[in-house]
Design a protein around this motif. Structure first.
Motif, short mmCIF file in Angstrom:
data_model
loop_
_atom_site.label_atom_id
_atom_site.label_comp_id
_atom_site.label_asym_id
_atom_site.label_seq_id
_atom_site.Cartn_x
_atom_site.Cartn_y
_atom_site.Cartn_z
N ASN A 198 9.63 -66.71 79.55
CA ASN A 198 8.21 -66.98 79.80
C ASN A 198 8.38 -67.65 81.14
OD1 ASN A 198 5.58 -67.85 79.24
ND2 ASN A 198 6.07 -69.85 78.78
N ASN A 199 7.68 -67.29 82.07
CA ASN A 199 7.65 -67.80 83.44
C ASN A 199 6.98 -69.36 83.61
OD1 ASN A 199 8.15 -68.18 86.06
ND2 ASN A 199 6.35 -66.91 86.74
N ILE A 200 7.64 -70.16 84.28
CA ILE A 200 7.27 -71.64 84.32
C ILE A 200 6.27 -71.53 85.69
CG2 ILE A 200 7.66 -74.06 84.64
CD1 ILE A 200 9.85 -73.47 83.01
N LEU A 201 5.18 -71.49 85.49
CA LEU A 201 4.32 -71.43 86.98
C LEU A 201 3.99 -72.83 87.56
CD1 LEU A 201 1.88 -69.21 85.11
CD2 LEU A 201 3.00 -68.34 87.04
N GLN A 202 4.03 -72.52 88.87
CA GLN A 202 3.78 -73.69 89.46
C GLN A 202 2.55 -73.59 90.35
OE1 GLN A 202 6.18 -76.08 89.84
NE2 GLN A 202 7.49 -74.89 88.39
N PRO A 203 2.12 -74.72 91.04
CA PRO A 203 0.84 -74.57 91.99
C PRO A 203 1.06 -73.42 92.96
CG PRO A 203 1.45 -76.86 91.59
CD PRO A 203 2.66 -76.24 90.97
N MET B 251 2.72 -66.03 81.91
CA MET B 251 3.39 -65.04 82.34
C MET B 251 4.57 -64.75 81.53
SD MET B 251 4.25 -64.17 86.26
CE MET B 251 2.45 -64.32 86.71
N PHE B 252 4.61 -63.58 80.83
CA PHE B 252 6.01 -63.31 80.20
C PHE B 252 6.23 -61.90 80.18
CE2 PHE B 252 2.15 -63.33 77.35
CZ PHE B 252 2.36 -62.17 76.74
N LYS C 58 7.26 -51.65 91.06
CA LYS C 58 8.19 -52.75 91.54
C LYS C 58 8.73 -53.20 90.21
CE LYS C 58 6.36 -53.24 96.08
NZ LYS C 58 5.60 -54.17 96.98
N LEU C 59 7.95 -53.66 89.44
CA LEU C 59 8.29 -54.35 87.79
C LEU C 59 9.19 -53.42 87.35
CD1 LEU C 59 4.96 -55.69 86.85
CD2 LEU C 59 6.82 -57.11 88.19
N LEU C 60 8.90 -52.24 87.34
CA LEU C 60 9.78 -51.39 86.64
C LEU C 60 11.43 -51.18 87.06
CD1 LEU C 60 9.57 -49.25 84.19
CD2 LEU C 60 8.84 -47.44 85.75
N PHE D 150 8.96 -61.81 87.63
CA PHE D 150 8.16 -62.86 87.78
C PHE D 150 7.73 -63.22 89.48
CE2 PHE D 150 9.95 -64.86 83.57
CZ PHE D 150 9.05 -64.26 82.89
N GLU D 151 8.94 -63.09 90.19
CA GLU D 151 8.49 -63.45 91.66
C GLU D 151 7.56 -62.22 92.15
OE1 GLU D 151 12.23 -63.65 93.67
OE2 GLU D 151 12.91 -65.50 92.33
N LEU D 152 7.85 -61.06 91.80
CA LEU D 152 6.93 -60.03 92.20
C LEU D 152 5.42 -60.16 91.98
CD1 LEU D 152 9.50 -56.93 91.55
CD2 LEU D 152 8.58 -57.41 93.65
N ALA D 153 5.37 -60.43 90.45
CA ALA D 153 4.06 -60.77 90.11
C ALA D 153 3.23 -62.07 90.90
CB ALA D 153 4.02 -61.05 88.60
N GLU D 154 3.91 -63.17 90.86
CA GLU D 154 3.51 -64.39 91.85
C GLU D 154 3.15 -63.99 92.97
OE1 GLU D 154 6.49 -67.15 91.44
OE2 GLU D 154 6.11 -67.68 89.38
#
Length: 272
Positions: free
Chosen positions: A5-10, A19-20, A130-132, A141-145
């Motif tokens: 589970n991603n810890i999201l930042q501002p 986001m998981f 890219k996620l694949l 997570f970085e790609l999605a963010e």
């Protein structure tokens, strides 16, 4: 099984509920029921397995999805596939959070599951690839963010509308009309703004939030006093409570308990 589970930042934590990424999921069922929560999802399959939605009565497949799809805000329950050894990446928007990224009136996605490419174009398929290829959950997570930040637009609901939504989210049925009465424009304008930016009307959100609060109260309990829950949650009477519970879940409350659904995840229930 891997579950991260991603810890999201501002600023993304203002818009994204969760986001998981999970891999190697082995459910003991093949079809599950999802009840409404007021959230919109973007879902990426990373295992090459097609997903299905099903007719809620016959449980026959009615739609097939692969790669990336969007599940809009639903007012009723949805039946979906739960394949073995699955891997998925999921973006769950807050009820107020999707519009600045999708740039389309959210109510147009209500009660539907749709190929994401139709809403955001080919870039979502590029993100899927890219996620694949990314080797770790953190890389994904970085790609999605980065993709979300590239999509973000400042245009969205004003602060008055957001404040009103937050009041409705925490107030009972007997109080949400008082909150609506404080809105500075007409009720028609309010409803149109809610549908555009959030998907549903204030009343529909209030009903969904109340139903999910009931599921939380039932979680893990051996027995439930239905009349007490109906009273505490502001239903006119027990029959009103039962009718609404069945509308959102497909079960009457006692069936729900008898099937031990209150021992599962609060919003997902096996059907086979």
């Amino acid at each position: 099984m891997i579950f991260e589970n991603n810890i999201l930042q501002p600023p993304l934590n203002k818009f994204i509920e969760a986001m998981f990424h999970f891999k190697g999921f082995m459910p003991d069922h093949s079809i599950e029921r999802v009840v409404p929560t007021g959230h919109l999802f973007i879902l990426f399959e990373l295992d090459g397995i097609e997903r299905h939605t099903f007719d809620n009565v016959s449980l026959e497949p009615n739609r097939t999805f692969s790669k990336v799809w969007i599940s809009g805000i639903h007012k009723n329950y949805l039946s979906i596939s739960a394949p073995q050894n699955s891997e998925m990446f999921v973006i769950q928007f807050k009820p107020t959070g999707a519009y600045p990224f999708l740039h389309t009136p959210i109510h147009k996605l209500n009660n539907s599951v749709i190929d994401a490419q139709k809403i955001v174009g080919n870039e979502i398929l590029e993100l899927h690839d890219k996620l694949l290829q990314a080797s770790t959950s953190q890389d994904k997570f970085e790609l999605a963010e980065n993709w979300l930040l590239s999509r973000h637009r400042e245009s969205g609901p004003d602060q008055e509308l957001l404040d009103l939504f937050n009041k409705i989210a925490v107030q009972g049925d007997d109080k949400h009309q008082d909150a609506i009465a404080t809105y500075s424009k007409t009720q028609k304008h309010l409803i149109n703004q809610f549908k555009k930016y959030f998907g549903l009307t204030p009343k529909n959100f209030q009903r969904i939030f109340r139903f999910n609060e009931i599921l939380q109260q039932m979680q893990g309990k051996q027995s439930v006093e239905w009349s007490q829950i109906a009273y505490q949650c502001g239903y006119a009477d027990q029959s009103h409570f039962i009718k609404e519970f069945k509308e959102f879940s497909g079960f009457n409350p006692q069936e729900f308990i008898n099937n031990d659904f209150n021992k599962n995840e609060p919003n997902f229930f096996p059907l086979d």
